[in-house]
Design a protein around this motif. Structure first.
Motif, PDB file in Angstrom:
ATOM      1  N   MET A  96       0.849  -1.183   0.000  1.00 24.55           N
ATOM      2  CA  MET A  96       0.000   0.000   0.000  1.00 24.55           C
ATOM      3  C   MET A  96       0.890   1.241   0.000  1.00 24.55           C
ATOM      4  O   MET A  96       1.977   1.244   0.601  1.00 24.55           O
ATOM      5  CB  MET A  96      -0.906   0.021   1.234  1.00 24.55           C
ATOM      6  CG  MET A  96      -1.627  -1.286   1.529  1.00 24.55           C
ATOM      7  SD  MET A  96      -2.763  -1.770   0.215  1.00 24.55           S
ATOM      8  CE  MET A  96      -3.052  -3.490   0.632  1.00 24.55           C
ATOM      9  N   HIS A 126      -0.715   7.240  -4.265  1.00 23.06           N
ATOM     10  CA  HIS A 126      -1.063   7.143  -5.678  1.00 23.06           C
ATOM     11  C   HIS A 126      -0.381   8.216  -6.528  1.00 23.06           C
ATOM     12  O   HIS A 126      -0.395   8.149  -7.757  1.00 23.06           O
ATOM     13  CB  HIS A 126      -2.581   7.286  -5.854  1.00 23.06           C
ATOM     14  CG  HIS A 126      -3.097   8.622  -5.426  1.00 23.06           C
ATOM     15  ND1 HIS A 126      -3.322   9.649  -6.313  1.00 23.06           N
ATOM     16  CD2 HIS A 126      -3.406   9.120  -4.206  1.00 23.06           C
ATOM     17  CE1 HIS A 126      -3.759  10.715  -5.643  1.00 23.06           C
ATOM     18  NE2 HIS A 126      -3.814  10.411  -4.365  1.00 23.06           N
ATOM     19  N   THR A 158      -1.931  -4.997  -4.899  1.00 21.02           N
ATOM     20  CA  THR A 158      -1.995  -3.560  -4.624  1.00 21.02           C
ATOM     21  C   THR A 158      -3.412  -3.068  -4.877  1.00 21.02           C
ATOM     22  O   THR A 158      -4.274  -3.827  -5.329  1.00 21.02           O
ATOM     23  CB  THR A 158      -1.037  -2.759  -5.532  1.00 21.02           C
ATOM     24  OG1 THR A 158      -1.618  -2.646  -6.853  1.00 21.02           O
ATOM     25  CG2 THR A 158       0.327  -3.414  -5.620  1.00 21.02           C
ATOM     26  N   GLY A 159      -3.602  -1.775  -4.624  1.00 27.12           N
ATOM     27  CA  GLY A 159      -4.885  -1.160  -4.950  1.00 27.12           C
ATOM     28  C   GLY A 159      -5.106  -0.961  -6.426  1.00 27.12           C
ATOM     29  O   GLY A 159      -6.167  -0.481  -6.840  1.00 27.12           O
ATOM     30  N   MET A 211       1.386   1.975  -6.254  1.00 26.01           N
ATOM     31  CA  MET A 211       0.680   0.747  -6.614  1.00 26.01           C
ATOM     32  C   MET A 211       1.195   0.208  -7.944  1.00 26.01           C
ATOM     33  O   MET A 211       1.518  -0.978  -8.077  1.00 26.01           O
ATOM     34  CB  MET A 211      -0.826   1.014  -6.667  1.00 26.01           C
ATOM     35  CG  MET A 211      -1.433   1.382  -5.337  1.00 26.01           C
ATOM     36  SD  MET A 211      -3.183   1.886  -5.445  1.00 26.01           S
ATOM     37  CE  MET A 211      -3.011   3.591  -6.021  1.00 26.01           C
ATOM     38  N   GLU A 212       1.263   1.074  -8.944  1.00 30.16           N
ATOM     39  CA  GLU A 212       1.787   0.636 -10.233  1.00 30.16           C
ATOM     40  C   GLU A 212       3.219   0.145 -10.103  1.00 30.16           C
ATOM     41  O   GLU A 212       3.598  -0.886 -10.676  1.00 30.16           O
ATOM     42  CB  GLU A 212       1.733   1.772 -11.257  1.00 30.16           C
ATOM     43  CG  GLU A 212       2.219   1.295 -12.627  1.00 30.16           C
ATOM     44  CD  GLU A 212       2.495   2.408 -13.621  1.00 30.16           C
ATOM     45  OE1 GLU A 212       2.062   2.258 -14.774  1.00 30.16           O
ATOM     46  OE2 GLU A 212       3.162   3.402 -13.263  1.00 30.16           O
ATOM     47  N   ASN A 232       3.385  -3.348  -8.658  1.00 26.37           N
ATOM     48  CA  ASN A 232       2.957  -4.327  -9.663  1.00 26.37           C
ATOM     49  C   ASN A 232       4.007  -4.492 -10.758  1.00 26.37           C
ATOM     50  O   ASN A 232       4.253  -5.604 -11.235  1.00 26.37           O
ATOM     51  CB  ASN A 232       1.626  -3.922 -10.284  1.00 26.37           C
ATOM     52  CG  ASN A 232       0.424  -4.214  -9.398  1.00 26.37           C
ATOM     53  OD1 ASN A 232      -0.394  -3.338  -9.138  1.00 26.37           O
ATOM     54  ND2 ASN A 232       0.306  -5.439  -8.921  1.00 26.37           N
ATOM     55  N   GLY A 272      -4.147  -6.522  -8.955  1.00 28.32           N
ATOM     56  CA  GLY A 272      -4.561  -5.156  -8.691  1.00 28.32           C
ATOM     57  C   GLY A 272      -6.040  -5.131  -8.366  1.00 28.32           C
ATOM     58  O   GLY A 272      -6.828  -5.821  -9.022  1.00 28.32           O
ATOM     59  N   PRO A 284      -8.488  -2.211  -8.088  1.00 29.60           N
ATOM     60  CA  PRO A 284      -8.877  -0.804  -8.166  1.00 29.60           C
ATOM     61  C   PRO A 284     -10.395  -0.630  -8.119  1.00 29.60           C
ATOM     62  O   PRO A 284     -11.143  -1.603  -7.922  1.00 29.60           O
ATOM     63  CB  PRO A 284      -8.311  -0.374  -9.520  1.00 29.60           C
ATOM     64  CG  PRO A 284      -8.418  -1.628 -10.353  1.00 29.60           C
ATOM     65  CD  PRO A 284      -8.285  -2.808  -9.404  1.00 29.60           C
ATOM     66  N   ASN A 288      -3.480   0.376 -13.269  1.00 29.74           N
ATOM     67  CA  ASN A 288      -2.145   0.278 -13.877  1.00 29.74           C
ATOM     68  C   ASN A 288      -2.027  -0.977 -14.738  1.00 29.74           C
ATOM     69  O   ASN A 288      -2.658  -1.990 -14.459  1.00 29.74           O
ATOM     70  CB  ASN A 288      -1.054   0.365 -12.807  1.00 29.74           C
ATOM     71  CG  ASN A 288      -0.805  -0.932 -12.071  1.00 29.74           C
ATOM     72  OD1 ASN A 288      -0.259  -1.880 -12.625  1.00 29.74           O
ATOM     73  ND2 ASN A 288      -1.215  -0.976 -10.797  1.00 29.74           N
ATOM     74  N   THR A 318      -3.814   5.701   2.665  1.00 27.65           N
ATOM     75  CA  THR A 318      -2.883   4.727   3.232  1.00 27.65           C
ATOM     76  C   THR A 318      -3.038   4.639   4.744  1.00 27.65           C
ATOM     77  O   THR A 318      -2.990   3.545   5.327  1.00 27.65           O
ATOM     78  CB  THR A 318      -1.440   5.095   2.865  1.00 27.65           C
ATOM     79  OG1 THR A 318      -1.341   5.273   1.443  1.00 27.65           O
ATOM     80  CG2 THR A 318      -0.473   4.007   3.298  1.00 27.65           C
TER      81      THR A 318
END
Length: 289
Positions: free
Chosen positions: A80, A83, A110-111, A117-118, A121, A173, A175, A185, A221
Motif C-alpha cells: 500500500m 497514488h 496492490t490497490g 501501486m503501479e 505491480n 490489482g 482498483p 495500472n 494509506t
C-alpha cells in the motif's frame, strides 16, 4: 427448472463475468477514451437507475467470486502507498524494487492504481528478470512520468515495457471506478475492478494473507493501516499477518501513525507482527522471515 439471468440494456460491462480483468481487456487497442475502462467509468457517473444499480451490484459480486477463485492457494502480500508518486521519482523506484524482491516468492497485491501501486505491480511483474532489467524498465517509463494529461501515452509506455521484456509474473490489482479519474495500472496481470469502493477496500486487505507493507502515503494509506490493524487486533492468533511500515521519520513525525499502532498492538497477539523499518529492503526481509 432453469435460472434465467436477464440481459440489462445499455450496460458497458458484463454483470455476470466469470473471470478477473486483464489489462488488455480494460484498455483495448485504441484511444483510452474509447476503452472499456473509460466507458465503464463514464457510465457509472450517470444518474442512478434501478437497472444500473442492479448491474453494478451483480458485476461486483461476480468479480468477488472470480477473485476468490484466483487467490486460492496463493500466498499474497499487499503493498500500500501513495497514488501520486510519478514514474521518475525515487519513491516510485523504491516501490518497484520492493515488488521485485517480494514477487520472487509471493504474489503481490496492490490497490491497482498509479503511483506506488503501479510501481509494486511493475516490480512483481519483472521479478523473473534481473534487477538491472527492472532499472532499464524504470528508465523507459520515466519518459511518461504521469497519466495526466494523457492516459493513452502513459499506457503506451507500459505496453512498450511489456512488449520488450515480457512475459512477466502474476500480480494482482484491486482498483475501483469510484476513483475512475485514475486509470488502473497496466502491470497487474489480474485486475479485480469494483464499482463500490468500501467492499473493495475490505477485500484488498482481506486477501493479503502473507502480510502488508505500507509505504508512505496520505489519508487513504493511513486508513488502510488502521483498517488492517483492526483486523489483526481481533483476529485469532494464528491468523495475524505482519504489518510493516516503511519510513521511520515519515510514520513517527510527518504522519505519526506508528506510536498509535504500537500502543494499539501492545499486549495483543499482533504485537510481534507490527514493524517499523527504514528501507524497502528491510521490509522485504521482514516478510521473508
Amino acid at each position: 427448472g432453469a435460472l434465467v439471468f436477464p440481459e440489462i440494456p445499455g450496460v458497458p460491462i458484463d454483470p455476470y463475468r466469470a473471470s478477473l480483468y486483464a489489462p488488455a481487456e480494460l484498455f483495448g487497442d485504441g484511444d483510452y477514451d474509447t476503452s472499456l475502462d473509460a466507458r465503464a467509468y463514464a457510465w457509472s457517473l450517470r444518474p442512478d437507475s434501478d437497472e444500473a444499480t442492479l448491474a453494478m451490484a451483480l458485476h461486483d459480486h461476480a468479480v468477488d467470486e472470480a477473485l476468490a477463485a484466483w487467490i486460492e492457494g496463493r500466498s499474497i502480500v499487499g503493498v500500500m502507498g501513495g497514488h501520486a508518486h510519478q514514474r521518475d521519482t525515487p519513491a516510485y523506484a523504491d516501490a518497484a524494487r520492493l515488488g521485485h524482491a517480494l514477487g520472487a516468492s509471493l504474489t503481490v497485491a496492490t490497490g491497482g492504481g498509479p503511483g506506488a501501486m503501479e510501481a509494486a505491480n511493475l516490480g512483481a511483474w519483472a521479478a523473473g528478470h534481473p534487477l538491472a532489467a527492472l532499472e532499464e524498465m524504470l528508465t523507459g517509463l520515466s519518459a511518461v512520468p504521469t497519466y495526466d494529461p494523457d492516459i493513452g501515452a502513459w499506457v503506451d509506455a507500459a505496453r512498450t515495457v511489456v512488449e520488450q521484456h515480457g512475459p512477466g509474473r502474476d500480480s494482482l490489482g484491486i482498483p475501483t471506478w469510484h476513483y475512475g479519474h485514475e486509470p488502473p495500472n497496466p502491470f497487474a496481470s489480474a485486475i479485480a475492478k469494483f464499482f463500490r469502493n468500501a467492499p473493495r477496500e475490505a477485500i484488498l486487505l482481506e486477501v493479503c494473507n502473507a502480510g502488508i507493507i505500507f509505504l508512505p502515503g496520505a489519508a487513504g494509506t493511513v486508513q488502510e493501516v488502521f483498517q488492517d490493524a483492526c483486523e489483526n487486533y481481533y483476529a485469532d492468533p494464528s491468523s495475524v499477518a505482519p504489518m510493516v511500515l516503511v519510513g521511520r521519520r515519515y510514520w513517527t513525525e510527518e504522519l505519526p501513525a506508528w506510536p498509535l499502532l504500537q500502543a494499539l498492538a501492545r499486549g495483543r497477539s499482533m504485537e510481534s507482527q507490527v514493524h517499523l523499518v527504514d528501507s524497502v529492503q528491510e521490509a522485504a526481509a521482514v516478510i521473508a522471515g
